[in-house]
Design a protein around this motif. Structure first.
Motif, PDB file in Angstrom:
ATOM      1  N   MET A   1       0.855  -1.162   0.000  1.00 40.23           N
ATOM      2  CA  MET A   1       0.000   0.000   0.000  1.00 40.23           C
ATOM      3  C   MET A   1       0.904   1.228   0.000  1.00 40.23           C
ATOM      4  O   MET A   1       1.772   1.367   0.845  1.00 40.23           O
ATOM      5  CB  MET A   1      -0.910  -0.039   1.225  1.00 40.23           C
ATOM      6  CG  MET A   1      -1.780   1.144   1.357  1.00 40.23           C
ATOM      7  SD  MET A   1      -3.137   1.030   2.558  1.00 40.23           S
ATOM      8  CE  MET A   1      -2.493   0.175   3.916  1.00 40.23           C
ATOM      9  N   GLY A   2       0.684   2.134  -0.944  1.00 37.59           N
ATOM     10  CA  GLY A   2       1.458   3.359  -1.029  1.00 37.59           C
ATOM     11  C   GLY A   2       0.693   4.534  -0.470  1.00 37.59           C
ATOM     12  O   GLY A   2      -0.459   4.415  -0.081  1.00 37.59           O
ATOM     13  N   GLN A   3       1.376   5.668  -0.417  1.00 33.50           N
ATOM     14  CA  GLN A   3       0.728   6.879   0.062  1.00 33.50           C
ATOM     15  C   GLN A   3       0.975   8.016  -0.906  1.00 33.50           C
ATOM     16  O   GLN A   3       2.014   8.091  -1.546  1.00 33.50           O
ATOM     17  CB  GLN A   3       1.253   7.280   1.432  1.00 33.50           C
ATOM     18  CG  GLN A   3       0.739   6.430   2.547  1.00 33.50           C
ATOM     19  CD  GLN A   3       1.094   7.014   3.904  1.00 33.50           C
ATOM     20  OE1 GLN A   3       2.108   7.674   4.057  1.00 33.50           O
ATOM     21  NE2 GLN A   3       0.258   6.762   4.885  1.00 33.50           N
ATOM     22  N   ASN A  23      -4.020   6.872   1.333  1.00 33.27           N
ATOM     23  CA  ASN A  23      -3.517   5.577   0.896  1.00 33.27           C
ATOM     24  C   ASN A  23      -3.991   5.316  -0.522  1.00 33.27           C
ATOM     25  O   ASN A  23      -5.124   5.634  -0.873  1.00 33.27           O
ATOM     26  CB  ASN A  23      -4.003   4.470   1.828  1.00 33.27           C
ATOM     27  CG  ASN A  23      -3.441   4.621   3.215  1.00 33.27           C
ATOM     28  OD1 ASN A  23      -2.289   4.998   3.388  1.00 33.27           O
ATOM     29  ND2 ASN A  23      -4.253   4.359   4.226  1.00 33.27           N
ATOM     30  N   THR A  24      -3.110   4.718  -1.356  1.00 28.91           N
ATOM     31  CA  THR A  24      -3.454   4.540  -2.758  1.00 28.91           C
ATOM     32  C   THR A  24      -4.154   3.219  -3.066  1.00 28.91           C
ATOM     33  O   THR A  24      -4.918   3.133  -4.008  1.00 28.91           O
ATOM     34  CB  THR A  24      -2.199   4.647  -3.634  1.00 28.91           C
ATOM     35  OG1 THR A  24      -1.254   3.672  -3.216  1.00 28.91           O
ATOM     36  CG2 THR A  24      -1.603   6.035  -3.538  1.00 28.91           C
ATOM     37  N   HIS A  25      -3.870   2.165  -2.338  1.00 32.16           N
ATOM     38  CA  HIS A  25      -4.491   0.856  -2.560  1.00 32.16           C
ATOM     39  C   HIS A  25      -4.275   0.340  -3.976  1.00 32.16           C
ATOM     40  O   HIS A  25      -5.144  -0.318  -4.548  1.00 32.16           O
ATOM     41  CB  HIS A  25      -5.985   0.886  -2.244  1.00 32.16           C
ATOM     42  CG  HIS A  25      -6.293   1.282  -0.841  1.00 32.16           C
ATOM     43  ND1 HIS A  25      -6.071   0.457   0.220  1.00 32.16           N
ATOM     44  CD2 HIS A  25      -6.764   2.437  -0.329  1.00 32.16           C
ATOM     45  CE1 HIS A  25      -6.416   1.070   1.340  1.00 32.16           C
ATOM     46  NE2 HIS A  25      -6.829   2.279   1.035  1.00 32.16           N
TER      47      HIS A  25
END
Length: 74
Positions: A1-3, A23-25
């Protein structure tokens, strides 16, 4: 999971300008992509497809929702 981060946001709870974080998911959304044809009716109607996760920007200090900063904010 990125931000992702976005500047020029305002936290009403903290009463200060902040960098909005969300959060990008990307991985989760990529795994449900094969099911997109099944949920295409949601895309056409303007609704979020089932299984796709989308979040708004939040304050990194308190976790509350943030909004775009206005000139009247101090």
């Amino acid at each position: 999971m990125g931000q992702k981060v976005k500047g020029g946001m305002w936290c009403a709870a903290c009463h200060k300008p902040v960098m909005g974080v969300k959060n990008t998911h990307k991985l989760r959304n990529a795994l449900v992509a094969p099911f997109a044809p099944v949920t295409s009716v949601f895309s056409l109607s303007g609704l979020k497809p089932a299984g796709m996760k989308v979040e708004g920007y939040v304050c990194p200090s308190c976790g509350g929702p943030v909004r775009k900063r206005k000139p009247s904010d101090r």
